[in-house]
Motif scaffolding. Structure first.
Motif, PDB file in Angstrom:
ATOM      1  N   ALA A   1     -67.200  -0.357  -8.407  1.00 45.33           N
ATOM      2  CA  ALA A   1     -66.510  -1.313  -7.662  1.00 45.33           C
ATOM      3  C   ALA A   1     -65.356  -0.145  -6.931  1.00 45.33           C
ATOM      4  O   ALA A   1     -65.318  -0.354  -5.535  1.00 45.33           O
ATOM      5  CB  ALA A   1     -65.838  -2.175  -8.262  1.00 45.33           C
ATOM      6  N   LEU A   2     -64.815   0.841  -7.493  1.00 48.07           N
ATOM      7  CA  LEU A   2     -63.789   1.715  -6.963  1.00 48.07           C
ATOM      8  C   LEU A   2     -64.620   2.616  -6.118  1.00 48.07           C
ATOM      9  O   LEU A   2     -63.809   2.608  -4.761  1.00 48.07           O
ATOM     10  CB  LEU A   2     -63.117   2.632  -8.001  1.00 48.07           C
ATOM     11  CG  LEU A   2     -61.690   1.998  -8.541  1.00 48.07           C
ATOM     12  CD1 LEU A   2     -61.145   2.815  -9.615  1.00 48.07           C
ATOM     13  CD2 LEU A   2     -60.737   1.707  -7.362  1.00 48.07           C
ATOM     14  N   GLY A   3     -65.817   3.015  -6.182  1.00 45.56           N
ATOM     15  CA  GLY A   3     -66.468   4.037  -5.272  1.00 45.56           C
ATOM     16  C   GLY A   3     -67.058   3.216  -4.068  1.00 45.56           C
ATOM     17  O   GLY A   3     -66.929   3.744  -3.189  1.00 45.56           O
ATOM     18  N   LEU A   4     -66.856   1.644  -4.099  1.00 46.07           N
ATOM     19  CA  LEU A   4     -67.337   1.000  -3.037  1.00 46.07           C
ATOM     20  C   LEU A   4     -66.015   0.446  -2.306  1.00 46.07           C
ATOM     21  O   LEU A   4     -65.919  -0.464  -1.489  1.00 46.07           O
ATOM     22  CB  LEU A   4     -67.949  -0.312  -3.634  1.00 46.07           C
ATOM     23  CG  LEU A   4     -69.343  -0.194  -3.966  1.00 46.07           C
ATOM     24  CD1 LEU A   4     -69.898  -1.250  -4.710  1.00 46.07           C
ATOM     25  CD2 LEU A   4     -70.529   0.066  -2.758  1.00 46.07           C
ATOM     26  N   ASP A   5     -64.738   0.907  -2.646  1.00 49.69           N
ATOM     27  CA  ASP A   5     -63.653   0.778  -2.297  1.00 49.69           C
ATOM     28  C   ASP A   5     -63.088  -0.506  -2.489  1.00 49.69           C
ATOM     29  O   ASP A   5     -62.384  -1.308  -1.611  1.00 49.69           O
ATOM     30  CB  ASP A   5     -63.468   1.095  -0.392  1.00 49.69           C
ATOM     31  CG  ASP A   5     -62.501   1.756   0.189  1.00 49.69           C
ATOM     32  OD1 ASP A   5     -61.698   2.100  -0.616  1.00 49.69           O
ATOM     33  OD2 ASP A   5     -62.370   2.125   1.054  1.00 49.69           O
ATOM     34  N   ILE A   6     -63.152  -1.107  -3.565  1.00 55.69           N
ATOM     35  CA  ILE A   6     -62.844  -2.258  -4.239  1.00 55.69           C
ATOM     36  C   ILE A   6     -61.723  -2.017  -4.959  1.00 55.69           C
ATOM     37  O   ILE A   6     -61.753  -1.529  -5.816  1.00 55.69           O
ATOM     38  CB  ILE A   6     -63.933  -3.427  -4.831  1.00 55.69           C
ATOM     39  CG1 ILE A   6     -65.099  -3.712  -3.871  1.00 55.69           C
ATOM     40  CG2 ILE A   6     -63.415  -4.388  -5.416  1.00 55.69           C
ATOM     41  CD1 ILE A   6     -66.450  -3.938  -4.364  1.00 55.69           C
ATOM     42  N   HIS A   7     -60.462  -2.900  -4.732  1.00 50.43           N
ATOM     43  CA  HIS A   7     -59.411  -2.509  -5.342  1.00 50.43           C
ATOM     44  C   HIS A   7     -58.679  -3.785  -6.101  1.00 50.43           C
ATOM     45  O   HIS A   7     -57.656  -3.957  -6.642  1.00 50.43           O
ATOM     46  CB  HIS A   7     -58.156  -1.954  -4.487  1.00 50.43           C
ATOM     47  CG  HIS A   7     -58.717  -0.581  -3.758  1.00 50.43           C
ATOM     48  ND1 HIS A   7     -58.699   0.524  -4.642  1.00 50.43           N
ATOM     49  CD2 HIS A   7     -59.354  -0.293  -2.814  1.00 50.43           C
ATOM     50  CE1 HIS A   7     -59.168   1.646  -4.025  1.00 50.43           C
ATOM     51  NE2 HIS A   7     -59.623   1.122  -2.812  1.00 50.43           N
ATOM     52  N   GLN A   8     -59.766  -4.992  -6.096  1.00 53.74           N
ATOM     53  CA  GLN A   8     -59.134  -5.972  -7.025  1.00 53.74           C
ATOM     54  C   GLN A   8     -59.541  -5.766  -8.278  1.00 53.74           C
ATOM     55  O   GLN A   8     -60.545  -4.741  -8.559  1.00 53.74           O
ATOM     56  CB  GLN A   8     -60.044  -7.116  -6.361  1.00 53.74           C
ATOM     57  CG  GLN A   8     -59.852  -7.895  -5.060  1.00 53.74           C
ATOM     58  CD  GLN A   8     -61.098  -8.756  -4.727  1.00 53.74           C
ATOM     59  OE1 GLN A   8     -61.894  -8.229  -4.032  1.00 53.74           O
ATOM     60  NE2 GLN A   8     -60.873  -9.911  -5.189  1.00 53.74           N
ATOM     61  N   THR A   9     -59.232  -6.378  -9.243  1.00 57.18           N
ATOM     62  CA  THR A   9     -59.410  -6.357 -10.635  1.00 57.18           C
ATOM     63  C   THR A   9     -60.806  -6.890 -10.958  1.00 57.18           C
ATOM     64  O   THR A   9     -61.061  -7.994 -10.495  1.00 57.18           O
ATOM     65  CB  THR A   9     -58.323  -6.998 -11.556  1.00 57.18           C
ATOM     66  OG1 THR A   9     -57.137  -6.467 -11.162  1.00 57.18           O
ATOM     67  CG2 THR A   9     -58.681  -6.600 -12.855  1.00 57.18           C
ATOM     68  N   VAL A  10     -61.755  -5.850 -11.372  1.00 56.82           N
ATOM     69  CA  VAL A  10     -63.151  -6.299 -11.735  1.00 56.82           C
ATOM     70  C   VAL A  10     -63.062  -6.641 -13.228  1.00 56.82           C
ATOM     71  O   VAL A  10     -62.669  -5.924 -14.172  1.00 56.82           O
ATOM     72  CB  VAL A  10     -63.992  -5.214 -11.370  1.00 56.82           C
ATOM     73  CG1 VAL A  10     -65.379  -5.560 -12.085  1.00 56.82           C
ATOM     74  CG2 VAL A  10     -64.280  -5.052 -10.045  1.00 56.82           C
ATOM     75  N   SER A  11     -63.453  -7.896 -13.621  1.00 59.33           N
ATOM     76  CA  SER A  11     -63.291  -8.518 -14.911  1.00 59.33           C
ATOM     77  C   SER A  11     -64.861  -9.072 -14.993  1.00 59.33           C
ATOM     78  O   SER A  11     -65.594  -9.330 -14.344  1.00 59.33           O
ATOM     79  CB  SER A  11     -62.429  -9.398 -15.163  1.00 59.33           C
ATOM     80  OG  SER A  11     -62.550 -10.581 -14.391  1.00 59.33           O
ATOM     81  N   SER A  12     -65.105  -8.978 -16.254  1.00 59.00           N
ATOM     82  CA  SER A  12     -66.580  -9.633 -17.057  1.00 59.00           C
ATOM     83  C   SER A  12     -66.845 -10.820 -16.329  1.00 59.00           C
ATOM     84  O   SER A  12     -66.035 -11.954 -16.580  1.00 59.00           O
ATOM     85  CB  SER A  12     -66.664  -9.430 -18.178  1.00 59.00           C
ATOM     86  OG  SER A  12     -67.831  -9.901 -18.507  1.00 59.00           O
ATOM     87  N   PRO A  13     -67.920 -11.187 -15.735  1.00 58.65           N
ATOM     88  CA  PRO A  13     -68.335 -12.425 -15.200  1.00 58.65           C
ATOM     89  C   PRO A  13     -69.210 -13.197 -16.382  1.00 58.65           C
ATOM     90  O   PRO A  13     -70.005 -14.082 -16.088  1.00 58.65           O
ATOM     91  CB  PRO A  13     -69.259 -12.261 -14.080  1.00 58.65           C
ATOM     92  CG  PRO A  13     -69.850 -10.537 -14.276  1.00 58.65           C
ATOM     93  CD  PRO A  13     -68.921 -10.069 -15.163  1.00 58.65           C
ATOM     94  N   THR A  14     -68.897 -13.140 -17.589  1.00 64.74           N
ATOM     95  CA  THR A  14     -69.537 -13.618 -18.557  1.00 64.74           C
ATOM     96  C   THR A  14     -69.743 -14.987 -18.331  1.00 64.74           C
ATOM     97  O   THR A  14     -70.781 -15.892 -18.673  1.00 64.74           O
ATOM     98  CB  THR A  14     -69.043 -13.325 -20.008  1.00 64.74           C
ATOM     99  OG1 THR A  14     -68.834 -12.030 -19.926  1.00 64.74           O
ATOM    100  CG2 THR A  14     -69.733 -13.924 -21.083  1.00 64.74           C
ATOM    101  N   PHE A  15     -68.730 -15.722 -18.017  1.00 64.93           N
ATOM    102  CA  PHE A  15     -68.533 -17.234 -18.074  1.00 64.93           C
ATOM    103  C   PHE A  15     -68.914 -17.860 -16.735  1.00 64.93           C
ATOM    104  O   PHE A  15     -69.498 -18.868 -16.611  1.00 64.93           O
ATOM    105  CB  PHE A  15     -67.277 -17.731 -18.465  1.00 64.93           C
ATOM    106  CG  PHE A  15     -67.034 -17.535 -20.103  1.00 64.93           C
ATOM    107  CD1 PHE A  15     -67.680 -18.031 -21.047  1.00 64.93           C
ATOM    108  CD2 PHE A  15     -66.166 -16.518 -20.467  1.00 64.93           C
ATOM    109  CE1 PHE A  15     -67.342 -17.936 -22.314  1.00 64.93           C
ATOM    110  CE2 PHE A  15     -66.125 -16.325 -21.766  1.00 64.93           C
ATOM    111  CZ  PHE A  15     -66.746 -16.759 -22.580  1.00 64.93           C
ATOM    112  N   THR A  16     -68.669 -17.023 -15.774  1.00 71.65           N
ATOM    113  CA  THR A  16     -68.937 -17.413 -14.208  1.00 71.65           C
ATOM    114  C   THR A  16     -70.807 -17.177 -13.845  1.00 71.65           C
ATOM    115  O   THR A  16     -71.076 -17.500 -12.968  1.00 71.65           O
ATOM    116  CB  THR A  16     -68.220 -16.895 -13.280  1.00 71.65           C
ATOM    117  OG1 THR A  16     -68.031 -15.727 -13.314  1.00 71.65           O
ATOM    118  CG2 THR A  16     -66.910 -17.475 -13.464  1.00 71.65           C
TER     119      THR A  16
END
Ligand code: ADP
Ligand code: MG
Length: 149
Positions: free
Chosen positions: A48-63
């Motif tokens: 995600a960082l390499g894609l210039d995404i600076h939001q917090t990436v968390s596990s989508p286990t439930f979604t």
């Protein structure tokens, strides 16, 4: 082609993810296999960082799916809860579209995966060490790996 490498802490895993993310092109598909706690989500944070995404990436286990917008959109799937589900939930339409799709637990959505993809397997060695085995299927993915290693 197959590639192997090791990391000895979280930062090294994130850095590899970052390098992959920097080189990702629209439509790319990356599958991440490995036990719970192997480091699939950590690697995705780096991508995600390499894609210039600076939001917090968390596990989508439930979604099952979380989407982020950066240089390219990132579709982050965790297919764990799709085990045994036959119903078409429409995820196949997103995989390989204009975004980059990263899929944890790909074994549960094998029928949705394109032939060309980056297949990454993560093995837990000890608390901080991980082994990575990468199979690059298709020229695009092979060149990507060659640029990193
Ligand atoms: P998964 O998504 O595969 O279930 P996570 O990425 O959520 O796993 O968690 C990996 C865990 O392992 C985290 O708690 C992280 O701090 C820890 N860890 C320790 N060493 C490493 C490493 N070298 N690479 C990745 N994660 C590591
Ligand atoms: Mg995870």
């Amino acid at each position: 082609m197959d590639y192997t490498f090791k990391t000895k802490n979280v930062e090294e895993t994130k850095k590899i993810g970052y390098q992959i993310g920097l080189l990702c092109q629209a439509g790319m598909v990356i599958t991440l296999s490995g036990d719970l706690g192997a480091g699939k989500t950590v690697l995705t944070k780096g991508i995600a960082l390499g894609l210039d995404i600076h939001q917090t990436v968390s596990s989508p286990t439930f979604t099952i799916l979380k989407q982020y917008i950066g240089r390219l959109p990132l579709n982050h799937f965790d297919a764990y809860r799709l085990e045994g589900i036959q119903q078409d939930l429409g995820f196949g339409d997103l995989i390989g579209d204009g975004g980059v799709s990263v899929i944890e637990w790909p074994e549960y959505v094998l029928e949705l995966l394109p032939k060309d993809r980056l297949d990454i397997k993560i093995y837990w060695i000890d608390e901080n060490k991980r082994d990575f085995k990468v199979s690059a299927y298709g020229l695009m993915y092979d060149s990507l790996m060659k640029e990193i290693l």
